[in-house]
Each structure stands twice: as C-alpha cells, then as structure tokens.
Write an enzyme that holds these catalytic residues in place. Structure first.
Site, PDB file in Angstrom:
ATOM      1  N   ASP A  21      19.003  26.922  34.999  1.00  0.00           N
ATOM      2  CA  ASP A  21      18.181  26.003  35.467  1.00  0.00           C
ATOM      3  C   ASP A  21      17.663  26.210  36.629  1.00  0.00           C
ATOM      4  O   ASP A  21      18.119  26.177  37.598  1.00  0.00           O
ATOM      5  CB  ASP A  21      18.704  24.450  35.068  1.00  0.00           C
ATOM      6  CG  ASP A  21      17.609  23.432  35.182  1.00  0.00           C
ATOM      7  OD1 ASP A  21      17.421  22.732  34.288  1.00  0.00           O
ATOM      8  OD2 ASP A  21      17.114  23.263  36.383  1.00  0.00           O
TER       9      ASP A  21
ATOM     10  N   ASN B 230       6.464  22.785  41.983  1.00  0.00           N
ATOM     11  CA  ASN B 230       5.282  22.462  41.418  1.00  0.00           C
ATOM     12  C   ASN B 230       4.339  21.697  42.417  1.00  0.00           C
ATOM     13  O   ASN B 230       3.114  21.936  42.464  1.00  0.00           O
ATOM     14  CB  ASN B 230       5.532  21.713  40.106  1.00  0.00           C
ATOM     15  CG  ASN B 230       5.772  22.360  38.999  1.00  0.00           C
ATOM     16  OD1 ASN B 230       5.133  23.439  38.806  1.00  0.00           O
ATOM     17  ND2 ASN B 230       6.604  22.173  38.102  1.00  0.00           N
TER      18      ASN B 230
ATOM     19  N   ASP C 285       3.833  27.873  36.519  1.00  0.00           N
ATOM     20  CA  ASP C 285       3.792  28.786  35.513  1.00  0.00           C
ATOM     21  C   ASP C 285       4.038  30.250  35.765  1.00  0.00           C
ATOM     22  O   ASP C 285       4.793  30.812  35.123  1.00  0.00           O
ATOM     23  CB  ASP C 285       2.496  28.378  34.750  1.00  0.00           C
ATOM     24  CG  ASP C 285       2.346  27.441  34.026  1.00  0.00           C
ATOM     25  OD1 ASP C 285       3.235  26.469  34.098  1.00  0.00           O
ATOM     26  OD2 ASP C 285       1.152  27.195  33.503  1.00  0.00           O
TER      27      ASP C 285
ATOM     28  N   GLU D 183      12.036  23.850  32.575  1.00  0.00           N
ATOM     29  CA  GLU D 183      12.433  25.003  33.541  1.00  0.00           C
ATOM     30  C   GLU D 183      13.863  25.320  33.503  1.00  0.00           C
ATOM     31  O   GLU D 183      14.552  25.896  34.130  1.00  0.00           O
ATOM     32  CB  GLU D 183      12.323  24.558  35.024  1.00  0.00           C
ATOM     33  CG  GLU D 183      12.159  23.190  35.168  1.00  0.00           C
ATOM     34  CD  GLU D 183      13.610  22.200  35.079  1.00  0.00           C
ATOM     35  OE1 GLU D 183      13.981  21.925  33.980  1.00  0.00           O
ATOM     36  OE2 GLU D 183      14.353  22.102  36.259  1.00  0.00           O
TER      37      GLU D 183
HETATM   38  N1  LIG Z   1       4.595  24.565  35.962  1.00  0.00           N
HETATM   39  C1  LIG Z   1       5.274  24.082  35.047  1.00  0.00           C
HETATM   40  N2  LIG Z   1       6.179  23.044  35.416  1.00  0.00           N
HETATM   41  C2  LIG Z   1       6.912  22.652  34.246  1.00  0.00           C
HETATM   42  C3  LIG Z   1       6.822  23.280  33.099  1.00  0.00           C
HETATM   43  N3  LIG Z   1       7.661  22.542  32.212  1.00  0.00           N
HETATM   44  C4  LIG Z   1       8.411  21.633  33.333  1.00  0.00           C
HETATM   45  N4  LIG Z   1       7.921  21.695  34.403  1.00  0.00           N
HETATM   46  C5  LIG Z   1       8.255  20.995  35.532  1.00  0.00           C
HETATM   47  O1  LIG Z   1       9.515  21.361  35.860  1.00  0.00           O
HETATM   48  C6  LIG Z   1      10.173  20.165  36.887  1.00  0.00           C
HETATM   49  C7  LIG Z   1      11.274  19.636  36.367  1.00  0.00           C
HETATM   50  O2  LIG Z   1      11.714  18.843  37.309  1.00  0.00           O
HETATM   51  P1  LIG Z   1      13.314  18.070  37.238  1.00  0.00           P
HETATM   52  O3  LIG Z   1      13.556  17.800  35.930  1.00  0.00           O
HETATM   53  O4  LIG Z   1      13.032  17.108  38.167  1.00  0.00           O
HETATM   54  O5  LIG Z   1      14.345  19.149  37.923  1.00  0.00           O
HETATM   55  P2  LIG Z   1      14.203  19.716  39.245  1.00  0.00           P
HETATM   56  O6  LIG Z   1      13.121  19.384  40.198  1.00  0.00           O
HETATM   57  O7  LIG Z   1      14.209  21.375  39.271  1.00  0.00           O
HETATM   58  O8  LIG Z   1      15.338  19.441  39.877  1.00  0.00           O
HETATM   59  P3  LIG Z   1      17.027  19.926  39.643  1.00  0.00           P
HETATM   60  O9  LIG Z   1      16.795  20.640  38.240  1.00  0.00           O
HETATM   61  O10 LIG Z   1      17.934  18.810  39.650  1.00  0.00           O
HETATM   62  O11 LIG Z   1      17.431  20.872  40.660  1.00  0.00           O
HETATM   63  C8  LIG Z   1       9.052  18.974  36.647  1.00  0.00           C
HETATM   64  O12 LIG Z   1       8.199  18.930  37.803  1.00  0.00           O
HETATM   65  C9  LIG Z   1       8.019  19.515  35.250  1.00  0.00           C
HETATM   66  O13 LIG Z   1       6.588  19.213  35.461  1.00  0.00           O
HETATM   67  C10 LIG Z   1       5.845  24.368  32.684  1.00  0.00           C
HETATM   68  O14 LIG Z   1       5.633  24.902  31.640  1.00  0.00           O
HETATM   69  N5  LIG Z   1       5.029  24.560  33.898  1.00  0.00           N
END
Ligand SMILES: Nc1nc2c(ncn2[C@@H]2O[C@H](COP(=O)(O)OP(=O)(O)OP(=O)(O)O)[C@@H](O)[C@H]2O)c(=O)[nH]1
Length: 322
Positions: A195, A203, A212, A239
C-alpha cells in the site's frame, strides 16, 4: 500447399467421383445460394458438395476439396474430434441426427493462415436428397472474429485498466485456484499486500493525473520484480496492490517483498514529470500458508491485511511478516 497438407494426412486417393453425380443436383444449386459455409459429406466424411462460401472460408478451391475427406482437414492431435464426427455419422445411418455444434480447427490455406477455427454442426439430410447414400450437411461458422473478441473481452474483464495488472476479480479467481493446489499438494502459498504511503497527500500536492502516473509506474515496477510467471500481481484497490505467490515459502516471500520495496524506493518522483523531488514509500504485509496455519484463504488474506496495517501503524515505510 493444400495438397501437401492432405497428402501428409492420408495415403488414400480421393474416393470414386460420386460428387460428379451431385454436381448439378438441386441441393448443390441450392447450397450455392447460401451465405453460410456448407459442406455435404457422405458417411465416410468424403466431401460430395460444398458451396463457394465454405471454399473461401478455407481458402481452398472448391475442385480441390471435392472428393477429399473432411476429417483429414480436422486438426486435433488427440483424435477425439474425429471419433466424435465418425460416431455422429454412424448414428446418422440409424436415423436423422443433428449433432450439437462443436468447435473444430480446420486446415486452411488463407494467406499466412494455415488453420481456421469453426463451429461445425452436422445433420443428416432427408432421403429425398441423398439417393442411395446417406448424406450429411455440415454447416461451418467462422469463429476467428468471435475468438478474437472473446479474448479481448476476457482480457478486459481480468485486467486493471490503469496499471495493466490483474484486477481484483482475477486476483480472487487465481487465489481460489492456488489455495486448492496448496491444500492438495501440501505446498506453501504466500500473499503480499503493498500500500502506498500517504497517497492522498501525493494526490493533493501533485494532482490526480500525476497520481495515476505514479500508480502506473509502481505497477510496472512490481511487474518487473516478479520472480516467475506463476506469481500474480494485482491492483487490489485504489493505491493497494496484492501478490499471489504459489509454492513460495515465507522466507522467499519476505525476500521478494524487500526487493520490491527497494525497487519502489528507487523511483524518484521526477519520473512522474514532477519538478519537485519527494520520497515515495510503501508499507507491506506478508503472510504464508504453511503447515495449515490458516484454515481458509480468507484467513490468509486477513493475516496479510492485518500485517499491512501493522506496518502502517508502526510508522509506514516498512514490511511486517510473522
Ligand atoms: N490518482 C489516483 N488516486 C487514487 C486512485 N485510487 C485511489 N486513489 C487515491 O488514493 C488515496 C488513498 O488515501 P488514503 O486511503 O487516505 O490513504 P493514504 O493517504 O495513502 O494514507 P495511508 O495509506 O494511511 O498511508 C485517496 O486520495 C484516493 O483518492 C486512482 O486510481 N488514481
């Protein structure tokens, strides 16, 4: 080329030219009007009539096909299809048959194509068309396009659009299969969850398009780090990535996790066309089924997931395993 193909398969000469008898028959004239590829054979499989559509489907002139055996055109190393056709024809001698359609590869001579995949259905012709011999109508449907479309749909159904890795559906299917192998053969099975850390911040800072690109690049990096073709890498969620490692011990899975983590840490954010340099890290959980540690695949998945969240809660940028 076609005659070489036939002579390889048979020493038999074309049977007595009974087809001359049928050439001007009303049936022969009728099948020529049909858009479907139609071949009329006798109880031995000898081609007595065929229409232009079937000749062009195979890329072989009508005259070269007439009198030859249709079974010689069937490509099937196991011989099962030939047996099936012969049995259908034998059954047809006892009464009217209509075999269920079957998929067959037939020899062809079309440009660089030496075979064509067709759906073949065989039915007995009523006596009125058959004179003294029982005749059979074979309808051939070209499956080339259908197969290509099916392959492309199957690929789409199993693939994550953004990264090109397997999607979650494919992951679940593959894990099911490998769990059974692991149980039956008593071999280890490992799972790695990966992860990206603070991806929301990434983002927010660089935008979703850069996000992306980052996901894509990490997907490629994981793919390039895989040890063999049996290992399946999937995008598990936004992610989050997941790997299924068949016949892989806990120690080997841990070493692989360390390697993937190192490769990801070597990616610089500049590669995502960003001006600023910032660190990209991942957290990982690794679990292995061995010595019946888990009673179900869900148990194994839960373990890998719990270890991933342990890695997150312990400060991220690390791998947790048992
Ligand atoms: N650009 C992009 N962002 C994505 C996609 N799928 C998910 N995300 C983003 O991934 C982020 C996941 O955020 P969180 O679940 O809070 O996790 P994190 O910020 O990585 O924090 P931790 O996992 O706790 O370290 C969110 O901002 C989603 O919008 C995608 O296909 N493209």
């Amino acid at each position: 080329m076609f005659s070489t193909m036939l002579s390889k398969n048979s020493n038999k000469k074309p049977t007595e030219k009974l087809f001359n008898f049928y050439q001007d028959s009303s049936l022969s004239r009728m099948i020529n009007f049909l858009n479907e590829a139609v071949v009329v054979i006798d109880a031995n499989g000898t081609i007595e009539m065929l229409n232009s559509t079937s000749a062009s489907l195979l890329g072989i002139e009508k005259d070269k096909l007439l009198g030859h055996n249709l079974l010689e055109l069937v490509i099937d190393d196991t011989g099962k299809l030939q047996t099936y056709v012969i049995e259908s024809l034998d059954a047809g001698q006892q009464g009217l048959i209509s075999s269920p359609p079957m998929e067959v590869n037939l020899q062809a001579d079309k440009g660089n194509k030496t075979q064509v995949c067709v759906e073949m259905s065989i039915s007995t012709l009523p006596e009125a068309f058959s004179s003294a011999n029982t005749l059979y109508l074979c309808i051939l449907r070209d499956l080339t396009l259908h197969k290509a479309e099916y392959g492309s749909l199957l690929h789409k159904a199993n693939t994550d659009y953004l990264t090109g890795l397997a999607n979650r559906h494919r992951f679940a299917e593959y894990l099911d299969k490998q769990w059974d192998v692991c149980e039956q053969d008593d071999v280890p099975l490992s799972i790695i969850f990966i992860d990206i850390d603070h991806f929301k911040d990434f983002n927010d800072q660089y935008g979703h398009i850069a996000g992306d690109r980052c996901l894509k690049r990490i997907g490629e990096t994981i793919s390039l780090s895989l040890p063999n073709r049996d290992t399946l890498a999937a995008r598990y969620g936004g992610e989050e990535f997941a790997l299924v490692l068949p016949r892989c011990s806990a120690q080997t899975a841990q070493l692989l996790a360390i390697r993937i983590k190192r490769h990801i840490s070597q990616l610089s954010t500049r590669q995502f066309a960003l001006s600023q340099e910032s660190e990209l890290t991942v957290s990982m959980g690794v679990a292995t089924q061995m010595e019946n540690r888990y009673s179900s695949k869900e148990g194994l998945l839960n373990a890998a997931d719990t270890l991933l969240y342990q890695a997150k809660s312990q400060g991220r940028d690390q791998i947790c395993f048992l």
